[in-house]
Design an enzyme around this catalytic site. Structure first.
Site, PDB file in Angstrom:
ATOM      1  N   SER A 142       0.874  -1.179   0.000  1.00 15.91           N
ATOM      2  CA  SER A 142       0.000   0.000   0.000  1.00 15.91           C
ATOM      3  C   SER A 142       0.901   1.216   0.000  1.00 15.91           C
ATOM      4  CB  SER A 142      -0.877   0.016   1.261  1.00 15.91           C
ATOM      5  OG  SER A 142      -1.513   1.266   1.440  1.00 15.91           O
ATOM      6  N   TYR A 155      -2.720   0.014  10.678  1.00 14.55           N
ATOM      7  CA  TYR A 155      -2.589  -0.314   9.258  1.00 14.55           C
ATOM      8  C   TYR A 155      -1.257   0.226   8.735  1.00 14.55           C
ATOM      9  CZ  TYR A 155      -3.823  -0.662   4.298  1.00 14.55           C
ATOM     10  OH  TYR A 155      -3.832  -0.960   2.955  1.00 14.55           O
TER      11      TYR A 155
END
Length: 292
Positions: A142, A155
């Site tokens: 990501s 995250y």
């Protein structure tokens, strides 16, 4: 046209029943690969596998945070195929719950799934990958592995760690005959992002309209065509976040400006989901409408 020859390749995708994972499986199968669709929801994985073009596909249910299940997963792949040509570590999760109110258990679960499980899966898969003449590992990371997402620090932690680990593995495994690289997408229009939007999650993800799973698939295929350590579906965004990280101490001053833009983008995305029949607002609160 892709330069990578998919024909008869055995390609395993974790999170294979999700938006990105199922799109990756369809692309692989279209090229002639035999796909192993892995998901914690075995019924959904089976639906994806049945709908894939070609033959030789299978669906396996697996909780990737349970090492015994992961070992059994690759035992089944060994029995069925005898090798693994491509492993795609695609599983992941996030939460809109803020750090100061999250349970410790939920923190541990997210770190384990996002960071530890891809490493464990890759390690257990090594013998099967070494049985291939052209072994590859592709991991979905990501842009949150480069740029800190203040509203979702767990995250961010998991993706920062995963990016670093996969860069190191890309250097280490090459000498073992396994080429490893990562794809670093920004916000992608999947069920996970829709859930984050209705939950009022990380507004920084919505600076621009979310990309589509097909954009991530194209980046995965580009890594197979031209092996390298990282690929970015949106190169412009990747340059921006990498540039911003040259001066991280400035982030507290500039992030409020981006957050306002992100909040407007999230509102537009929610309205788009409403138009598509994927979300609704009841008593001022948003919720997802489950797809049939």
């Amino acid at each position: 046209m892709s330069g990578f020859d998919f024909r008869d390749k055995v390609m395993l995708v974790t999170g294979g029943a999700g938006g990105i994972g199922s799109a990756v499986c369809r692309r692989f199968a279209t090229g002639g690969a035999r796909c192993v669709v892995v998901d914690i929801d075995e019924a959904r994985a089976k639906r994806v596998a049945v709908e894939l073009p070609g033959a030789g596909h299978t669906a396996l249910g697996c909780d990737l945070v349970d090492r015994a299940q992961v070992e059994h997963l690759f035992d089944q792949v060994a029995d069925a195929y005898g090798r693994l040509d491509v492993l795609v570590n695609n599983v992941g999760m996030t939460s809109a719950e803020r750090f100061d109110v999250r349970s410790v258990e939920s923190i541990e679960q997210e770190i384990t799934l996002n960071l530890t499980s891809p490493l464990v899966a890759t390690r257990i898969a090594v013998p099967l990958l070494q049985a291939s003449r052209d072994a590859r590992v592709v991991t979905t990371v990501s842009l949150g592995g480069i740029f800190p997402l203040g509203e979702t620090p767990i995250y961010t932690a998991s993706k920062f760690g995963l990016r670093g680990a996969m860069l190191a593995l890309g250097l280490d495994l090459r000498s073992k005959g396994i080429l490893a690289g990562s794809v670093l997408p920004s916000a992608t229009d999947t069920r996970m992002l829709r859930q984050e939007a209705v939950d009022g999650g990380n507004s920084m993800q919505f600076q621009d309209p979310p990309q589509q799973p097909a954009d991530v698939v194209a980046a995965v295929v580009s890594l197979l065509d031209k092996p390298r350590l990282e690929a970015y579906p949106r190169t412009g965004e990747s340059r921006l976040v990498r540039f911003a990280m040259l001066a991280p101490n400035l982030l507290p001053k500039v992030l409020p400006l981006f957050r306002q833009r992100g909040e407007r983008g999230m509102a537009r995305y929610l309205e788009e989901l409403r138009r598509r029949g994927l979300a609704r607002q009841i008593d001022g609160r948003w919720e997802l409408v489950e797809e049939k």
